[in-house]
Design a protein around this motif. Structure first.
Motif, PDB file in Angstrom:
ATOM      1  N   TYR A 126       0.824  -1.203   0.000  1.00  0.00           N
ATOM      2  CA  TYR A 126       0.000   0.000   0.000  1.00  0.00           C
ATOM      3  C   TYR A 126       0.861   1.256   0.000  1.00  0.00           C
ATOM      4  CZ  TYR A 126      -3.738  -3.238   1.372  1.00  0.00           C
ATOM      5  OH  TYR A 126      -4.628  -4.274   1.427  1.00  0.00           O
ATOM      6  N   ALA A 127       2.002   1.191   0.699  1.00  0.00           N
ATOM      7  CA  ALA A 127       2.897   2.344   0.745  1.00  0.00           C
ATOM      8  C   ALA A 127       3.422   2.679  -0.644  1.00  0.00           C
ATOM      9  CB  ALA A 127       4.054   2.079   1.701  1.00  0.00           C
ATOM     10  N   ILE A 128       3.712   1.630  -1.417  1.00  0.00           N
ATOM     11  CA  ILE A 128       4.191   1.853  -2.787  1.00  0.00           C
ATOM     12  C   ILE A 128       3.119   2.563  -3.607  1.00  0.00           C
ATOM     13  CG2 ILE A 128       4.827   0.685  -4.931  1.00  0.00           C
ATOM     14  CD1 ILE A 128       6.190  -1.465  -3.181  1.00  0.00           C
ATOM     15  N   PHE A 129       1.866   2.121  -3.450  1.00  0.00           N
ATOM     16  CA  PHE A 129       0.781   2.763  -4.186  1.00  0.00           C
ATOM     17  C   PHE A 129       0.540   4.191  -3.691  1.00  0.00           C
ATOM     18  CE2 PHE A 129      -0.161  -1.571  -5.441  1.00  0.00           C
ATOM     19  CZ  PHE A 129      -0.634  -1.415  -6.744  1.00  0.00           C
ATOM     20  N   ALA A 130       0.711   4.418  -2.387  1.00  0.00           N
ATOM     21  CA  ALA A 130       0.512   5.759  -1.839  1.00  0.00           C
ATOM     22  C   ALA A 130       1.529   6.737  -2.404  1.00  0.00           C
ATOM     23  CB  ALA A 130       0.607   5.720  -0.317  1.00  0.00           C
ATOM     24  N   VAL A 131       2.773   6.260  -2.572  1.00  0.00           N
ATOM     25  CA  VAL A 131       3.842   7.132  -3.057  1.00  0.00           C
ATOM     26  C   VAL A 131       3.748   7.343  -4.573  1.00  0.00           C
ATOM     27  CG1 VAL A 131       6.338   7.318  -3.383  1.00  0.00           C
ATOM     28  CG2 VAL A 131       5.414   6.548  -1.187  1.00  0.00           C
ATOM     29  N   VAL A 135       1.973   6.905 -11.482  1.00  0.00           N
ATOM     30  CA  VAL A 135       2.139   5.690 -12.281  1.00  0.00           C
ATOM     31  C   VAL A 135       0.807   4.949 -12.348  1.00  0.00           C
ATOM     32  CG1 VAL A 135       3.408   3.517 -12.506  1.00  0.00           C
ATOM     33  CG2 VAL A 135       4.528   5.519 -11.504  1.00  0.00           C
ATOM     34  N   PRO A 136       0.387   4.490 -13.525  1.00  0.00           N
ATOM     35  CA  PRO A 136      -0.858   3.742 -13.639  1.00  0.00           C
ATOM     36  C   PRO A 136      -0.873   2.524 -12.710  1.00  0.00           C
ATOM     37  CG  PRO A 136      -0.066   4.352 -15.810  1.00  0.00           C
ATOM     38  CD  PRO A 136       1.033   4.697 -14.831  1.00  0.00           C
ATOM     39  N   THR A 137      -2.023   2.221 -12.155  1.00  0.00           N
ATOM     40  CA  THR A 137      -2.148   1.104 -11.217  1.00  0.00           C
ATOM     41  C   THR A 137      -1.712  -0.201 -11.853  1.00  0.00           C
ATOM     42  OG1 THR A 137      -4.033   2.244 -10.217  1.00  0.00           O
ATOM     43  CG2 THR A 137      -3.736  -0.063  -9.645  1.00  0.00           C
ATOM     44  N   ALA A 138      -2.062  -0.416 -13.120  1.00  0.00           N
ATOM     45  CA  ALA A 138      -1.691  -1.665 -13.800  1.00  0.00           C
ATOM     46  C   ALA A 138      -0.176  -1.836 -13.866  1.00  0.00           C
ATOM     47  CB  ALA A 138      -2.283  -1.682 -15.205  1.00  0.00           C
ATOM     48  N   ILE A 139       0.534  -0.745 -14.111  1.00  0.00           N
ATOM     49  CA  ILE A 139       2.006  -0.805 -14.171  1.00  0.00           C
ATOM     50  C   ILE A 139       2.568  -1.177 -12.803  1.00  0.00           C
ATOM     51  CG2 ILE A 139       4.105   0.509 -14.594  1.00  0.00           C
ATOM     52  CD1 ILE A 139       2.565  -0.080 -17.117  1.00  0.00           C
ATOM     53  N   LEU A 140       2.019  -0.580 -11.750  1.00  0.00           N
ATOM     54  CA  LEU A 140       2.496  -0.890 -10.402  1.00  0.00           C
ATOM     55  C   LEU A 140       2.248  -2.358 -10.052  1.00  0.00           C
ATOM     56  CD1 LEU A 140       1.397   2.268  -8.373  1.00  0.00           C
ATOM     57  CD2 LEU A 140       3.720   1.597  -9.003  1.00  0.00           C
ATOM     58  N   ALA A 169       4.795  -4.456 -11.812  1.00  0.00           N
ATOM     59  CA  ALA A 169       6.120  -4.326 -11.199  1.00  0.00           C
ATOM     60  C   ALA A 169       6.224  -5.112  -9.901  1.00  0.00           C
ATOM     61  CB  ALA A 169       6.422  -2.850 -10.941  1.00  0.00           C
ATOM     62  N   LEU A 170       5.135  -5.176  -9.139  1.00  0.00           N
ATOM     63  CA  LEU A 170       5.157  -5.895  -7.866  1.00  0.00           C
ATOM     64  C   LEU A 170       5.168  -7.406  -8.040  1.00  0.00           C
ATOM     65  CD1 LEU A 170       2.738  -3.643  -5.801  1.00  0.00           C
ATOM     66  CD2 LEU A 170       5.157  -4.061  -5.325  1.00  0.00           C
ATOM     67  N   SER A 171       5.024  -7.864  -9.268  1.00  0.00           N
ATOM     68  CA  SER A 171       5.161  -9.300  -9.517  1.00  0.00           C
ATOM     69  C   SER A 171       6.614  -9.755  -9.428  1.00  0.00           C
ATOM     70  CB  SER A 171       4.583  -9.655 -10.895  1.00  0.00           C
ATOM     71  OG  SER A 171       3.185  -9.498 -10.914  1.00  0.00           O
ATOM     72  N   VAL A 172       7.538  -8.793  -9.487  1.00  0.00           N
ATOM     73  CA  VAL A 172       8.964  -9.148  -9.377  1.00  0.00           C
ATOM     74  C   VAL A 172       9.287  -9.689  -7.981  1.00  0.00           C
ATOM     75  CG1 VAL A 172      11.324  -8.282  -9.479  1.00  0.00           C
ATOM     76  CG2 VAL A 172       9.638  -7.523 -11.177  1.00  0.00           C
ATOM     77  N   PRO A 173       8.934  -8.992  -6.877  1.00  0.00           N
ATOM     78  CA  PRO A 173       9.181  -9.589  -5.562  1.00  0.00           C
ATOM     79  C   PRO A 173       8.373 -10.856  -5.324  1.00  0.00           C
ATOM     80  CG  PRO A 173       7.941  -7.531  -5.357  1.00  0.00           C
ATOM     81  CD  PRO A 173       8.451  -7.598  -6.757  1.00  0.00           C
ATOM     82  N   LEU A 174       7.214 -10.974  -5.956  1.00  0.00           N
ATOM     83  CA  LEU A 174       6.447 -12.221  -5.838  1.00  0.00           C
ATOM     84  C   LEU A 174       7.229 -13.369  -6.464  1.00  0.00           C
ATOM     85  CD1 LEU A 174       3.963 -13.909  -5.216  1.00  0.00           C
ATOM     86  CD2 LEU A 174       2.924 -13.064  -7.328  1.00  0.00           C
ATOM     87  N   ALA A 175       7.853 -13.125  -7.599  1.00  0.00           N
ATOM     88  CA  ALA A 175       8.674 -14.157  -8.240  1.00  0.00           C
ATOM     89  C   ALA A 175       9.842 -14.552  -7.347  1.00  0.00           C
ATOM     90  CB  ALA A 175       9.180 -13.649  -9.593  1.00  0.00           C
TER      91      ALA A 175
END
Length: 365
Positions: free
Chosen positions: A329-334, A339-344, A347-353
């Motif tokens: 949520y902090a990433i989205f807040a900042v 940045v479009p929500t879809a892009i975020l 990008a967050l799929s990288v730490p999931l991987a």
């Protein structure tokens, strides 16, 4: 409310940063109360704890409807955070202990997986119904029907099994709050396998917080307010199917679970960037895999926890999950306004991987 409450916030004048702050507040309250509430569930009747949780859920939605401004949404999320912390770890430990008392602990992944599927099925129905309800009466109609459902949820607590009587040297264990809290934390800290499973379960749970932003992704892609719940419903179907399959995947190897998480990360990123119905189908597949693996890892954690501090141990995983969610949520807040929500989300799929590597180690426990 699931399919439209982010839109309610936005249409009530809350911007993307404010919405992310609300979600973060929700998680902050949840993780602050998570571990203490687990200790309470280990010393109080679990059904009582769940009944209080249900009352708080009802109160949270009611505040949103009667005070639809940022402050009201914040108060509602505080109440909701307390409710979710009381439920987290409590219902899972109650179900596991009831099965263990019957000599059927091995059935937990299957039964809990179907329970998750049923919950997602109810969410699906509610999400789909949000469209006609919104057409008839706007957010008020959706909201008050949701309040009625939370009341029904509270009444169902009475149908849950009573927890087995825990005994030590022939007497029921009645450790104090502080002792129970310390014992629960210590039992996880001294067992390396439990620590790993807590971390992995927490991370996977945190990544499931993505769904709070699915309505915004749908709207960015051009979906109307009445179409958004239908797109979100697709992801709920994926979660339901994934959870229902947990009984079948409970015994798969750690390598298979790890590979599944890696695949989910790729599919989620692709779906977020693709958008539309096709993109949400891809998101549903990825989310279904995550729901499955989360149930399986949590079941393996349950197998290692002592019954006297089971809810406390599970709450440690819940605490970690809320911490992970707050980071998201902090990433989205900042970055949410730039940045479009879809892009975020992609990008967050990288730490999931990256988490897939931890799954491979922890799931061997």
């Amino acid at each position: 409310m699931f399919g439209v409450y982010a839109l309610l916030f936005e249409d009530s004048g809350v911007d993307a940063t404010g919405i992310a702050i609300l979600f973060a507040l929700w998680s902050v309250v949840s993780f602050a109360a998570e571990i203490p509430s687990g200790a309470l569930a280990d010393i109080l009747p679990k059904r009582l704890v769940l009944a209080v949780s249900a009352v708080l859920y009802t109160a949270g939605f009611t505040v949103w409807l009667t005070w639809p401004v940022f402050a009201g949404f914040a108060v509602g999320f505080v109440v909701w955070g307390l409710a979710s912390s009381l439920q987290s770890g409590t219902v899972e430990s109650l179900v596991y202990e009831a099965l263990d008392g019957l000599g059927r602990a091995a059935d937990y992944p299957r039964i809990w997986g179907w329970a998750h599927a049923g919950a997602h099925g109810c969410t699906l129905v509610g999400t789909v119904l949000a469209t006609p309800l919104y057409d008839v009466g706007g957010y008020a109609a959706v909201g008050w029907v949701s309040v009625a459902i939370t009341i029904g949820n509270g009444l169902l607590v009475a149908a849950l099994p009573r927890e087995p009587r825990r005994r030590r040297d022939g007497e029921r264990t009645k450790a104090g709050f502080g002792t129970t809290l310390r014992s629960g934390v210590a039992s996880v800290a001294r067992d390396r396998a439990s620590r790993r499973l807590v971390v992995v379960t927490a991370l996977l749970t945190g990544f499931l917080a993505y769904d709070e932003f699915f309505p915004l992704v749908a709207r960015e892609g051009g979906a109307s307010t009445t179409e958004v719940p239908l797109l979100v419903a697709i992801t709920v179907v994926g979660q339901a199917v994934g959870a229902a399959l947990a009984g079948r995947t409970a015994a798969v190897s750690a390598t298979t679970l790890s590979t599944a998480v890696l695949g989910a990360a790729v599919v989620l990123a692709a779906g977020a960037l693709w958008g539309g119905y096709g993109g949400f189908v891809a998101i549903a597949v990825g989310y279904g895999v995550l729901a499955d693996v989360t149930v399986v890892t949590e079941a393996r954690l349950q197998d290692r926890l002592d019954s006297d501090v089971r809810a406390t141990g599970l709450s440690l995983a819940g605490f970690g999950g809320e911490t992970s969610a707050v980071a998201i949520y902090a990433i989205f807040a900042v970055a949410g306004d730039a940045v479009p929500t879809a892009i975020l989300l992609a990008a967050l799929s990288v730490p999931l991987a990256a988490t897939a590597l931890l799954v491979r180690t922890a799931a061997r426990a």
